[in-house]
Scaffold this active site. Structure first.
Site, PDB file in Angstrom:
ATOM      1  N   THR A   1       1.261  -1.035  -0.041  1.00  0.00           N
ATOM      2  CA  THR A   1      -0.392  -0.092  -0.029  1.00  0.00           C
ATOM      3  C   THR A   1       0.785   1.140   0.159  1.00  0.00           C
ATOM      4  O   THR A   1       1.386   1.636  -1.189  1.00  0.00           O
ATOM      5  CB  THR A   1      -0.604   0.081   1.137  1.00  0.00           C
ATOM      6  OG1 THR A   1      -0.150   0.102   2.764  1.00  0.00           O
ATOM      7  CG2 THR A   1      -1.622  -1.055   1.068  1.00  0.00           C
TER       8      THR A   1
ATOM      9  N   LYS B   1       3.582  -6.850   3.897  1.00  0.00           N
ATOM     10  CA  LYS B   1       3.244  -5.334   4.008  1.00  0.00           C
ATOM     11  C   LYS B   1       2.814  -5.058   4.916  1.00  0.00           C
ATOM     12  O   LYS B   1       2.240  -5.289   6.162  1.00  0.00           O
ATOM     13  CB  LYS B   1       2.337  -5.526   2.594  1.00  0.00           C
ATOM     14  CG  LYS B   1       1.190  -5.941   2.371  1.00  0.00           C
ATOM     15  CD  LYS B   1       0.257  -4.267   3.865  1.00  0.00           C
ATOM     16  CE  LYS B   1       0.302  -3.352   3.410  1.00  0.00           C
ATOM     17  NZ  LYS B   1      -0.634  -2.784   4.092  1.00  0.00           N
TER      18      LYS B   1
ATOM     19  N   THR C   1       0.083  -3.129  11.420  1.00  0.00           N
ATOM     20  CA  THR C   1      -0.941  -3.343  10.450  1.00  0.00           C
ATOM     21  C   THR C   1      -0.281  -3.722   8.949  1.00  0.00           C
ATOM     22  O   THR C   1       0.935  -3.384   8.211  1.00  0.00           O
ATOM     23  CB  THR C   1      -0.999  -2.065   9.458  1.00  0.00           C
ATOM     24  OG1 THR C   1      -1.718  -1.734  10.350  1.00  0.00           O
ATOM     25  CG2 THR C   1      -1.911  -1.826   8.205  1.00  0.00           C
TER      26      THR C   1
ATOM     27  N   GLU D   1       5.949   4.684   7.580  1.00  0.00           N
ATOM     28  CA  GLU D   1       5.882   5.698   7.193  1.00  0.00           C
ATOM     29  C   GLU D   1       5.863   7.246   7.712  1.00  0.00           C
ATOM     30  O   GLU D   1       6.257   7.414   9.306  1.00  0.00           O
ATOM     31  CB  GLU D   1       3.884   6.106   7.271  1.00  0.00           C
ATOM     32  CG  GLU D   1       3.567   5.455   6.050  1.00  0.00           C
ATOM     33  CD  GLU D   1       1.896   5.326   6.549  1.00  0.00           C
ATOM     34  OE1 GLU D   1       1.663   5.969   7.128  1.00  0.00           O
ATOM     35  OE2 GLU D   1       1.281   4.423   5.693  1.00  0.00           O
TER      36      GLU D   1
ATOM     37  N   ASN E   1       0.039  10.643   6.753  1.00  0.00           N
ATOM     38  CA  ASN E   1      -1.645  10.335   7.558  1.00  0.00           C
ATOM     39  C   ASN E   1      -2.341  11.406   7.410  1.00  0.00           C
ATOM     40  O   ASN E   1      -3.556  11.328   7.780  1.00  0.00           O
ATOM     41  CB  ASN E   1      -0.927  10.062   8.762  1.00  0.00           C
ATOM     42  CG  ASN E   1      -0.334   8.604   8.025  1.00  0.00           C
ATOM     43  OD1 ASN E   1      -0.787   7.754   8.053  1.00  0.00           O
ATOM     44  ND2 ASN E   1       1.120   8.721   8.947  1.00  0.00           N
TER      45      ASN E   1
ATOM     46  N   SER F   1      -6.218   6.350   4.967  1.00  0.00           N
ATOM     47  CA  SER F   1      -6.318   5.111   5.233  1.00  0.00           C
ATOM     48  C   SER F   1      -7.030   4.282   6.193  1.00  0.00           C
ATOM     49  O   SER F   1      -6.974   4.677   6.966  1.00  0.00           O
ATOM     50  CB  SER F   1      -4.628   5.180   4.967  1.00  0.00           C
ATOM     51  OG  SER F   1      -4.123   5.075   5.799  1.00  0.00           O
TER      52      SER F   1
END
Lengths: 383, 383
Positions: free
Chosen positions: B146, B168, B179, B259, B378, B383
């Site tokens: 993603t 992932k 996640t 991220e 974010n 998401s």
């Protein structure tokens, strides 16, 4: 008017040189009586600063004549020397004002792990004592600021009696309590047990539900001092309501001034099986960094609300959850609800309602968004 | 080599059109046997995505012949229609491969609260089945990305048998699990009980201790499939160690690709009274936003480590705590230790040791710093 709004109190705020930039950094609040009843609530962090350990101890008598507060240094994680410094500060206040050190509470805020410059602080106590005034409340409120952009005060006046207060806190805001120092004063003629009951009831639903960044401080202190100077003894409910109003007002001011924040987020959990469930769910939502980022981006991302609720132990069924953001029920029965495009997020205040559909209890938690400014401020400022 | 490193497995990864940008978004992994034993670990979030509910159910048999995974949509909080879509996806895989739907696990990742485009996904299953290959592991790993900037694979080969896997995950990384979607394959000849035991033991000390941003997903899935094609049945300890190695490697890859992160922070809690205490303290430090900002700013702010420890229920005395950052004991006995100027924080990996001085247990938690890039990513990416 701050801590000097109520009769029987004087205060001062000065620049003692504790802060290297020369800003005010030392505040003194004195209760001139006739009564000197007091109550206090402190951080539940198990790593407690020296002044917290000291003030918890002196509060056991239910009596305080003065509070000395400094910004520019937290005096936390400073070992036996730090505790000696707190003790010496209380002794100095006692000496200058003709009190016993056991009647003097101490509060500190600033960088953790650094000793206070006592060669600046002790002479500052004398200076502050010389400037005590019935009009000194504002100056005291200004002297306890750290990263606060504004000073915070609040006053409620009733029939012949008053509750007033000052607060500081802009980062490390989390329950138990927010990182903050708060001094409340009243001229109501009440004993320390009544003060304690009213203060605990108020902080439980105000400061304890302000959760800006989930980080619990080592120094949080909330004190309530009563002088009895009004000669009025209000009923408990009326008094407790006034204390709660002042605490709520100061708590809101803390949220609005939180470091780097661009949104104030009111999280209202409704239809919970218990108040504890409502608080647990509210905190979990308030601490979800992904949601806080989404709110910053004005994105009504209700999936992040649901995933935060799902981490709790509260009573709920996932397919009965409802979530409203700014009045639009974007999630119904655990799935897609009204069109998220309808949500208007342009304003600073954002209102999230999480409906657990599991009972009738409710709780409201306040938090802020997570911003690049928060990161910048807290990666640059060693606090 | 990923999930096709072990004998007996084929895989494919294609662009089915689920993602609007045309990137690969559908992966299929098939166990060609002779054995088809399987085990799985899923999110502990109580708000579970439809594919998690489905896969938990089919796993009860201890047998899986195929796994279909999509990025581009989490199929979480999508109600009965979402579950029907997961079921239909498994049915389609079963039809194309001549299996029963109860042998097909489903995993999804992406935006919460949006239905999957089944008109794209179902034809995609046929395409993917047509491209199944013993060399398809890399493509499958790419198709489940993603916000990942790189795909993640790992392989351990032993005497005649192999454990390989893909993962992932780049955001919403928190225990129980991060996640992430993970598929591990092995050609070892073992039953599902042994797989389950080894997988739970491995995830407990690897993925469960990766806590990038404290946000627990609705979709986390870790599957382990065994084909038995090597005709070797390794001893439990040797097999469990191989699974743990692959999980640890993949977990590290998740942290390194988190991220917006600029630092990977290894938090080692030592001399704890129990492993649970060590994990609780490690997590509390890992989730302290102020500390994560400080590390981003290359500031060895040990006061924030202590205030995080202080919020836990672990056994410790505040004046016996020690903290080292990158080898320098900046906090000793709860107070100031070695000169913080000695701490070199220029590199991506930061190593914090928290010594509770309360026992002999230890645990290591991995997290990342909190950065303006994390906020940007974010607040922009829904998401």
């Amino acid at each position: 008017m701050s801590v000097t709004a109520a009769k029987g109190f004087t205060a001062a705020g000065i620049a003692a040189g504790i802060k290297q930039n020369g800003n005010p950094d030392l505040a003194l609040v004195v209760n001139d009586g006739p009564r000197r009843a007091a109550a206090g609530v402190f951080t539940s962090n198990r790593v407690k600063a020296a002044p917290v350990l000291w003030s918890e101890q002196v509060l056991k008598s239910g009596r305080l004549s003065a509070v000395i507060l400094n910004s520019g240094g937290a005096n936390a994680c400073t070992g036996p020397k730090g505790f000696q410094d707190t003790h010496a500060t209380a002794e100095k206040v006692a000496e200058v004002l003709g009190l016993g050190a056991g009647e003097v509470a101490v509060a500190s805020t600033g960088l953790i792990g650094v000793l206070l410059p006592m060669d600046k602080l002790l002479p500052g106590v004398e200076t502050a004592a010389g400037q005590l005034s019935e009009h000194g409340g504002e100056k005291a409120a200004i002297a306890i600021k750290t990263t606060d952009t504004v000073h915070k005060t609040s006053v409620v006046s009733k029939d012949g009696w008053t509750v007033g207060g000052m607060a500081k806190g802009a980062g490390m805001l989390a329950p138990g309590l927010a990182t903050m120092l708060v001094v409340l004063t009243t001229d109501a003629d009440l004993d320390s047990e009544t003060l304690d009951k009213a203060l605990r009831a108020a902080t439980k639903v105000t400061f304890d539900r302000v959760d800006s960044d989930g980080c619990m401080s080592t120094n949080d202190t909330v004190l309530l001092l009563a002088s009895g100077a009004s000669e009025v003894a209000p009923g408990y409910e009326e008094f407790a309501a006034a204390v709660r109003t002042v605490c709520d007002d100061l708590g809101q001011q803390l949220i609005r001034d939180a470091e780097g924040a661009s949104k104030d987020i009111k999280i209202e959990v409704v239809n919970a099986a218990s108040e504890d469930d409502a608080v647990e769910v509210g905190r979990s939502i308030a601490r979800n960094n992904l949601l806080k980022c989404a709110i910053h981006g004005e994105d009504p991302n209700w999936g992040r609300v649901l995933s935060a609720i799902g981490t709790t132990g509260a009573v709920f069924e996932a397919d009965r959850l409802n979530v409203a953001i700014n009045g639009v029920w974007v999630c119904k029965n655990g799935g897609v609800g009204e069109d998220r495009e309808k949500v208007d997020m342009r304003y600073r205040e954002v209102h999230i309602v999480a409906d657990l559909a599991a009972g009738s209890e409710t709780a409201t938690i306040w938090t802020n968004d997570l911003t690049a400014d928060y990161v910048h401020e807290n990666s640059a400022y060693s606090s």
